[in-house]
Write a protein that holds these residues in place. Structure first.
Motif, PDB file in Angstrom:
ATOM      1  N   MET A   1       0.854  -1.165   0.000  1.00 13.10           N
ATOM      2  CA  MET A   1       0.000   0.000   0.000  1.00 13.10           C
ATOM      3  C   MET A   1       0.899   1.226   0.000  1.00 13.10           C
ATOM      4  O   MET A   1       1.848   1.312   0.764  1.00 13.10           O
ATOM      5  CB  MET A   1      -0.875  -0.054   1.249  1.00 13.10           C
ATOM      6  CG  MET A   1      -1.749   1.106   1.424  1.00 13.10           C
ATOM      7  SD  MET A   1      -2.788   1.033   2.896  1.00 13.10           S
ATOM      8  CE  MET A   1      -3.368  -0.609   2.924  1.00 13.10           C
ATOM      9  N   ASP A   2       0.580   2.185  -0.849  1.00 10.17           N
ATOM     10  CA  ASP A   2       1.423   3.368  -0.938  1.00 10.17           C
ATOM     11  C   ASP A   2       1.067   4.381   0.142  1.00 10.17           C
ATOM     12  O   ASP A   2       0.040   4.295   0.798  1.00 10.17           O
ATOM     13  CB  ASP A   2       1.366   3.974  -2.332  1.00 10.17           C
ATOM     14  CG  ASP A   2      -0.022   4.453  -2.721  1.00 10.17           C
ATOM     15  OD1 ASP A   2      -0.977   4.099  -2.027  1.00 10.17           O
ATOM     16  OD2 ASP A   2      -0.142   5.178  -3.717  1.00 10.17           O
ATOM     17  N   LEU A   3       1.944   5.344   0.336  1.00 10.03           N
ATOM     18  CA  LEU A   3       1.815   6.307   1.419  1.00 10.03           C
ATOM     19  C   LEU A   3       0.596   7.213   1.245  1.00 10.03           C
ATOM     20  O   LEU A   3      -0.070   7.552   2.224  1.00 10.03           O
ATOM     21  CB  LEU A   3       3.092   7.138   1.512  1.00 10.03           C
ATOM     22  CG  LEU A   3       3.257   7.997   2.749  1.00 10.03           C
ATOM     23  CD1 LEU A   3       3.178   7.145   4.002  1.00 10.03           C
ATOM     24  CD2 LEU A   3       4.564   8.733   2.700  1.00 10.03           C
ATOM     25  N   ASP A   4       0.270   7.594   0.012  1.00  9.42           N
ATOM     26  CA  ASP A   4      -0.888   8.454  -0.226  1.00  9.42           C
ATOM     27  C   ASP A   4      -2.182   7.758   0.185  1.00  9.42           C
ATOM     28  O   ASP A   4      -3.040   8.361   0.832  1.00  9.42           O
ATOM     29  CB  ASP A   4      -0.972   8.863  -1.695  1.00  9.42           C
ATOM     30  CG  ASP A   4       0.123   9.846  -2.079  1.00  9.42           C
ATOM     31  OD1 ASP A   4       0.609  10.566  -1.173  1.00  9.42           O
ATOM     32  OD2 ASP A   4       0.480   9.888  -3.267  1.00  9.42           O
ATOM     33  N   PRO A  10      -9.227   6.785   6.902  1.00  7.55           N
ATOM     34  CA  PRO A  10      -9.705   7.309   8.180  1.00  7.55           C
ATOM     35  C   PRO A  10      -8.818   6.809   9.326  1.00  7.55           C
ATOM     36  O   PRO A  10      -8.103   5.815   9.192  1.00  7.55           O
ATOM     37  CB  PRO A  10     -11.117   6.722   8.298  1.00  7.55           C
ATOM     38  CG  PRO A  10     -11.476   6.250   6.940  1.00  7.55           C
ATOM     39  CD  PRO A  10     -10.217   5.972   6.221  1.00  7.55           C
ATOM     40  N   ALA A  11      -8.886   7.484  10.457  1.00 10.35           N
ATOM     41  CA  ALA A  11      -8.006   7.173  11.591  1.00 10.35           C
ATOM     42  C   ALA A  11      -8.201   5.744  12.093  1.00 10.35           C
ATOM     43  O   ALA A  11      -7.229   5.068  12.433  1.00 10.35           O
ATOM     44  CB  ALA A  11      -8.256   8.169  12.720  1.00 10.35           C
ATOM     45  N   PHE A  12      -9.438   5.270  12.142  1.00  6.51           N
ATOM     46  CA  PHE A  12      -9.673   3.918  12.654  1.00  6.51           C
ATOM     47  C   PHE A  12      -9.043   2.856  11.751  1.00  6.51           C
ATOM     48  O   PHE A  12      -8.554   1.833  12.227  1.00  6.51           O
ATOM     49  CB  PHE A  12     -11.170   3.643  12.856  1.00  6.51           C
ATOM     50  CG  PHE A  12     -11.995   3.631  11.594  1.00  6.51           C
ATOM     51  CD1 PHE A  12     -12.235   2.446  10.919  1.00  6.51           C
ATOM     52  CD2 PHE A  12     -12.554   4.805  11.097  1.00  6.51           C
ATOM     53  CE1 PHE A  12     -13.005   2.422   9.761  1.00  6.51           C
ATOM     54  CE2 PHE A  12     -13.322   4.797   9.945  1.00  6.51           C
ATOM     55  CZ  PHE A  12     -13.547   3.600   9.268  1.00  6.51           C
ATOM     56  N   GLU A  16      -5.714   0.196  12.522  1.00  6.98           N
ATOM     57  CA  GLU A  16      -5.705  -1.245  12.236  1.00  6.98           C
ATOM     58  C   GLU A  16      -4.552  -1.632  11.319  1.00  6.98           C
ATOM     59  O   GLU A  16      -3.946  -2.691  11.483  1.00  6.98           O
ATOM     60  CB  GLU A  16      -7.030  -1.680  11.620  1.00  6.98           C
ATOM     61  CG  GLU A  16      -8.186  -1.682  12.582  1.00  6.98           C
ATOM     62  CD  GLU A  16      -8.006  -2.623  13.762  1.00  6.98           C
ATOM     63  OE1 GLU A  16      -7.361  -3.685  13.612  1.00  6.98           O
ATOM     64  OE2 GLU A  16      -8.513  -2.304  14.842  1.00  6.98           O
ATOM     65  N   MET A  17      -4.230  -0.771  10.348  1.00  2.66           N
ATOM     66  CA  MET A  17      -3.105  -1.062   9.465  1.00  2.66           C
ATOM     67  C   MET A  17      -1.781  -1.033  10.239  1.00  2.66           C
ATOM     68  O   MET A  17      -0.880  -1.830   9.972  1.00  2.66           O
ATOM     69  CB  MET A  17      -3.051  -0.073   8.296  1.00  2.66           C
ATOM     70  CG  MET A  17      -4.184  -0.212   7.307  1.00  2.66           C
ATOM     71  SD  MET A  17      -4.251  -1.838   6.557  1.00  2.66           S
ATOM     72  CE  MET A  17      -5.857  -2.366   7.068  1.00  2.66           C
ATOM     73  N   GLU A  18      -1.683  -0.131  11.203  1.00  2.00           N
ATOM     74  CA  GLU A  18      -0.491  -0.100  12.058  1.00  2.00           C
ATOM     75  C   GLU A  18      -0.390  -1.385  12.875  1.00  2.00           C
ATOM     76  O   GLU A  18       0.699  -1.938  13.038  1.00  2.00           O
ATOM     77  CB  GLU A  18      -0.523   1.116  12.991  1.00  2.00           C
ATOM     78  CG  GLU A  18      -0.260   2.424  12.312  1.00  2.00           C
ATOM     79  CD  GLU A  18       1.155   2.526  11.780  1.00  2.00           C
ATOM     80  OE1 GLU A  18       2.088   1.969  12.379  1.00  2.00           O
ATOM     81  OE2 GLU A  18       1.320   3.170  10.723  1.00  2.00           O
ATOM     82  N   ASN A  19      -1.512  -1.857  13.384  1.00  3.02           N
ATOM     83  CA  ASN A  19      -1.516  -3.120  14.132  1.00  3.02           C
ATOM     84  C   ASN A  19      -1.096  -4.278  13.233  1.00  3.02           C
ATOM     85  O   ASN A  19      -0.339  -5.158  13.655  1.00  3.02           O
ATOM     86  CB  ASN A  19      -2.888  -3.401  14.740  1.00  3.02           C
ATOM     87  CG  ASN A  19      -3.232  -2.445  15.851  1.00  3.02           C
ATOM     88  OD1 ASN A  19      -2.355  -1.802  16.426  1.00  3.02           O
ATOM     89  ND2 ASN A  19      -4.508  -2.330  16.165  1.00  3.02           N
ATOM     90  N   LEU A  20      -1.601  -4.289  12.001  1.00  2.00           N
ATOM     91  CA  LEU A  20      -1.195  -5.327  11.049  1.00  2.00           C
ATOM     92  C   LEU A  20       0.304  -5.260  10.780  1.00  2.00           C
ATOM     93  O   LEU A  20       0.981  -6.289  10.688  1.00  2.00           O
ATOM     94  CB  LEU A  20      -1.950  -5.156   9.726  1.00  2.00           C
ATOM     95  CG  LEU A  20      -3.268  -5.870   9.571  1.00  2.00           C
ATOM     96  CD1 LEU A  20      -3.903  -5.515   8.234  1.00  2.00           C
ATOM     97  CD2 LEU A  20      -3.117  -7.349   9.699  1.00  2.00           C
TER      98      LEU A  20
END
Length: 147
Positions: A1-4, A10-12, A16-20
């Motif tokens: 997944m790219d940075l953009d 959304p924040a939620f 979850e992506m940070e947790n992944l």
């Protein structure tokens, strides 16, 4: 997944992506180390082995050099194979995290959670889109309950 794409989430979803990412990061780091070692070792060994292709006379030292190059190539292939195993391990960890996350949802009904879990298990190529859809529905439900 790219940075953009990540920044537009959304924040939620970003949470979850940070947790992944935290689940997969240690294994991905190991995989990248294996790949960064395997590819050069394999390429150098194969190029060195190919340099013996046109030789007419072989002495004992030539066989030793070829043996060492062959061992290097075998070592590089083993590391490359291990990196592909680590890739499967990352996929399994992420898949398991997503399933656990869906089953732990306190907002959605059991029927909705089971539908998403079934969809993830039956369609492994659309895991992330099903997970995103799940997160959207969960957040919408959470906002409706907060009102």
């Amino acid at each position: 997944m790219d940075l953009d794409t990540f920044n537009q989430m959304p924040a939620f979803m970003r949470r979850e992506m940070e947790n992944l990412k935290q689940v997969a990061a240690p294994i991905l780091k190991k995989r990248m180390i294996f790949l960064f070692i395997a590819v050069p070792v394999l390429l150098v060994s194969l190029v060195y082995l190919s340099s013996f292709w046109g030789h007419m006379s072989f002495g004992m030292d030539t066989f030793i050099k070829m043996g060492i190059a062959a061992l290097g190539a075998a070592f590089g292939m083993a590391l490359f194979r291990e990196s592909s195993y680590q890739k499967r391990n990352v996929q399994q960890k992420v898949f398991q995290y997503i399933l656990d996350r869906m089953q732990k949802s306190e907002v959605l009904s059991e029927e909705r959670k089971n539908r998403y879990v079934r969809a993830v298990k039956e369609q492994p190529f659309t895991v992330m889109s099903n997970f995103m859809e799940f997160l959207h529905e969960e957040e919408n439900r959470r906002q409706r309950l907060a009102e």
